[in-house]
Design a protein around this motif. Structure first.
Motif: not given
Lengths: 161, 706
Positions: A38-39, A29, A41-42, A32-34, A79-80
């Motif tokens: 977003v690559g 989290y 993944r949950y 993804r969120n901070e 991944i980024e």
């Protein structure tokens, strides 16, 4: 009276980041969120599907069952961090060349596991690749193409290390 | 004298969305926008539809942008399901693009003072033989496409195709493999907050008590919402919402009653059913007779088990809802959400954004309503709600358990003279927007609950539980009966192939059982009973591919079996041969497949779909069954519901038979039945053990061999 927040710093894709979340928050989290990674993944939250895989100090780990405090001070690659649309990593390019995705949700985690695997296994057999990816679930049935893509990437990475 | 003329028939979804500008726009800036009402669910449909438009308009693929489906703009193409998108949307786009090309050419002819016959097009540039030229982009204006399709323009013939039929690369894969935001799960918007739902422990549980106060004061919690048995939380951060969800779940006290059926599909045989004869030819088979062969096949409930738990984002602002969803049907979802939210349909705007592969009706629609119910309590703030893995495994609608009984007689010459099959199942669709009441999960748990809509079947010839129940073999005497058991005690809806997986499994296993009685090779036995040339062609092709040897006994290590069907009796033809081995479990080593889906639009996309369908079907057959006890769905994760692993996949080889002059048919679902039968037939070939109940687990095989 909230919990006392310790200052945790993690290094993600080469940049240091001071974590806002509480210590026990799963790394997933935070990424993804901070950090807008977003690559990552949950999929399951309990380390069974591999969709949230990241590289922590050279090891492919599932970020959903890894608390952020456990990776304080460590170096994380998502991944980024390995390639982009404009300049994809050979593994990403191989997934495109082999059209190794249907929905594609599993692909980013698999690519990171494959990257770590290929560093130690530059000449993998198909069976070794399958074994290496056995912690990942692909529900669309794209396995055969994914294995081919990893093989193709291994070959390219041997030529241009 | 005035008469009411029925509108001219137009192909596919163009019939009900008749204006050219609903489908395409041509922009002076030098590109085309296409607006499919069908949605991408990992099947590559947007790439294939784009090829069709590029072909008819003589454009490079890069000149065509795709507007993903949204209720305000897109044609209403219902639900993206049933392997129908190439048929419904592809045929519409082909006609629209052909008409648009004609309009542009005739405008160009006037502009250039030439006849249309003198003009040719390359990537949007129209040239005359004299060398003058004008582009689509210069000719377009707002009114040009503001007219109904006429049905008059002729699309290109197959001989002229240069884009259709090629393996154009999927447009979405580069973003997906580089971690670019690609799914609704990845969306973020300013001020967005995170929701989670607290579920009952079982379908019919009653909420005895819950103290919301301790949850309200948890870090980050913005609101705790209760409406009847619907309990939700909203928090600033996702992990805070998850912690609050857990706390709320612990705080809630429920009372439960056992309402679930026995863990064996045969409960269906004793249930009250709506019975219907769906096919009757010649004489009815009378029993009992010594010459009658009989068998009974079954399957447990199956889960979609999408890799990504369902997710939606909803925003409530000025009496209007905006929803971002991976639903397969944005218009039906809008209709049903408007009913439950008590607003007009035009107060709900539904955007499709991709999710992970769903393979049918999973939690996508449900979570959209739930996000909206939470958003209603926080006007102006976007609420992102994602189900947790355990919610997906317990609350998605499953694919019904099924039982099929077959009976047949053989002539002395080894021909089937009489055939009967009876199928028992719950309905295979409870998608939103199709019947009275509501099919959105949360609506049943509100203080003022909505009536649960019926779980039913799509009608024949496609059918639901009776999909593929009518064999396409030619039997002089046959009777097929469908026994639909209403009101499933386990929530049920559409999963890839619907009833066809079990029905084809039953028909194709029984064909092998009868071939054995007739001392006939299974491949020859099928060919003996089918005249359709395309059916014969795939069966013969797969036998050749696999070097099938007639009546060759197993070497004791590997076994081989065949399975065949024409999906929905009107779509793609698929013949499969499976090769299996027995170790600790049954292992599928090879699958050969011969496939005819008419005209091929994208050869690699088609192969990708077929490979995926085969591997998923192997997983269904070897491993999958929804776990439950008398009270609860008891599966929470991938250990409880294992699926095929990388180390267990077969080698899949596919031969495509292209029929460029025949209509393009859907491909995504037709694999499920033939694979199932081929595996069970291969197990029999290897071991002499006939397993008729899926999944073919180690326990079942051991019990059958003991």
């Amino acid at each position: 009276m909230g919990r006392v927040k310790n200052k945790i710093t993690i290094t993600v894709n080469g940049s240091a980041h001071e974590v806002q979340a509480e210590d026990e928050t799963p790394l997933l989290y935070v990424l993804r969120n901070e950090l807008n990674c977003v690559g990552v993944r949950y999929g399951c939250g309990v380390g069974q599907c591999g969709a949230c895989t990241v590289i922590v100090d050279g090891k492919a780990l599932q970020s959903c069952d890894l608390s952020v405090v456990a990776v304080a001070g460590k170096t994380i690659t998502t991944i980024e961090g390995i390639g982009s649309l404009e300049n994809p990593h050979p593994l990403q390019q191989a997934f495109i060349d082999e059209q190794a995705a249907q929905c594609g949700y599993c692909a980013t985690g698999i690519i990171l596991t494959a990257k770590v695997f290929l560093e130690d296994h530059p000449h993998p057999s198909q069976d070794e690749i399958k074994q290496a990816l056995s912690g990942h679930i692909c529900r669309c049935g794209t396995h055969q193409r994914i294995v081919r893509a990893v093989e193709q990437a291994a070959q390219k990475m041997r030529l241009t290390p | 004298m005035s008469t009411t003329l029925s509108p001219r028939p137009l192909p596919g979804s163009l019939q009900t969305n008749r204006f050219l500008n609903q489908w395409l726009s041509i922009h002076a800036e030098g590109y085309v926008t296409m607006r499919p009402g069908k949605v991408e669910i990992g099947q590559g449909i947007l790439t294939a539809l784009r090829q069709i438009v590029a072909e008819e308009l003589d454009l490079d693929l890069e000149k065509i942008r795709v507007q993903t489906a949204v209720t305000a703009l897109s044609p209403n193409e219902g639900v993206t399901s049933g392997s129908l998108s190439i048929q419904d949307s592809g045929s519409a786009f082909r006609q629209v693009a052909a008409e648009v090309r004609e309009l542009l050419l005739s405008k160009a002819a006037a502009h250039l003072s030439e006849s249309v016959e003198q003009l040719s097009v390359k990537n949007g540039l129209i040239r005359s033989r004299s060398g003058a030229s004008v582009s689509y982009w210069a000719l377009t204006d707002e009114q040009l496409l503001n007219q109904e399709a006429t049905g008059q323009a002729s699309p290109k013939s197959a001989e002229e195709h240069v884009v259709v039929g090629t393996a154009a690369m999927r447009m979405d894969i580069p973003a997906k493999v580089t971690g670019v935001a690609s799914y609704v799960q990845d969306m973020s918007m300013p001020g967005m907050v995170h929701g989670r739902i607290c579920r009952p422990p079982s379908y019919e549980a009653e909420l005895k008590s819950v103290n919301l106060e301790p949850v309200r004061v948890m870090p980050g919690v913005i609101s705790v919402h209760r409406d009847g048995r619907f309990l939700g939380v909203v928090a600033e951060r996702e992990e805070q919402a998850i912690r609050a969800q857990l706390a709320l779940t612990r705080a809630a006290q429920w009372s439960e009653v056992p309402t679930l059926p026995p863990f064996n599909p045969r409960y269906l045989l004793k249930a009250k059913a709506q019975s219907e004869c769906i096919s009757q030819k010649g004489q009815v088979l009378f029993s009992p007779e010594s010459s009658v062969h009989e068998a009974e096949y079954s399957r447990q409930f199956l889960a979609h088990a999408s890799l990504a738990p369902s997710c939606a984002i909803a925003l409530f602002e000025k009496d209007r809802y905006t929803v971002w969803t991976h639903s397969q049907g944005i218009y039906p979802l809008r209709r049903e959400m408007a009913v439950v939210l008590g607003v007009e349909e035009d107060q709900v705007l539904v955007h499709h954004v991709e999710g992970a592969g769903c393979y049918g009706h999973n939690g996508a629609d449900d979570v959209a309503l739930e996000a909206a119910l939470l958003a209603r309590t926080l006007p102006g703030r976007a609420v992102r709600l994602q189900w947790m893995r355990e919610e997906e495994f317990a609350w998605e609608p499953f694919s019904s358990a099924m039982v099929a009984k077959t009976r047949a007689t053989l002539s002395a010459q080894g021909m089937i003279t009489h055939w009967q099959m009876d199928v028992w199942s719950h309905g295979h669709s409870s998608r939103p927007g199709r019947s009275e009441g509501s099919n959105l999960l949360a609506s049943w748990y509100l203080e003022k609950p909505f009536k649960r809509a019926q779980t039913s079947n799509p009608p024949l010839p496609g059918g639901g539980s009776h999909r593929n129940a009518i064999p396409i073999y030619e039997f002089a005497n046959q009777q097929i009966n469908n026994h639909l058991v209403p009101d499933p005690p386990i929530r049920s809806s559409a999963l890839r192939g619907l009833g066809s997986q079990t029905n084809v499994f039953a028909i194709e296993c029984f064909m092998d059982e009868l071939a054995l009685q007739a001392h006939c090779d299974p491949v020859s036995f099928r060919l003996r009973h089918v005249k359709d040339e395309r059916a014969r062609a795939v069966i013969e092709a797969v036998a050749l591919m696999a070097s099938w040897q007639s009546l060759q006994p197993s070497d004791g290590v590997t076994g081989r079996g065949v399975g065949f069907a024409r999906y929905k009796n009107g779509a793609g033809y698929m013949a499969m041969i499976a090769e299996v081995q027995l170790a600790e479990t049954l292992q599928v080593k090879n699958i050969w497949a011969a496939v005819d889906v008419g005209q091929i639009i994208n050869s690699d996309g088609l192969k990708n779909q077929i490979e995926g369908g085969i591997i998923q079907s192997v997983s269904f057959v070897l491993k999958e069954e929804v776990k439950y006890d008398a009270m609860r769905i008891t599966q929470a994760n991938w250990e409880d519901y294992p699926v095929l692993n990388f180390t267990e996949i077969p080698q899949v080889q596919i031969q495509l038979i292209n029929r460029p002059h025949l209509p393009a048919l859907g491909a995504g679902e037709g694999t499920q039945g033939p694979v199932a039968a081929a595996i069970a037939n291969a197990l029999f070939h290897l071991s002499g053990t006939r397993l008729r109940d899926m999944p073919l687990t180690r326990e079942r095989i051991m019990a059958a061999m003991a």
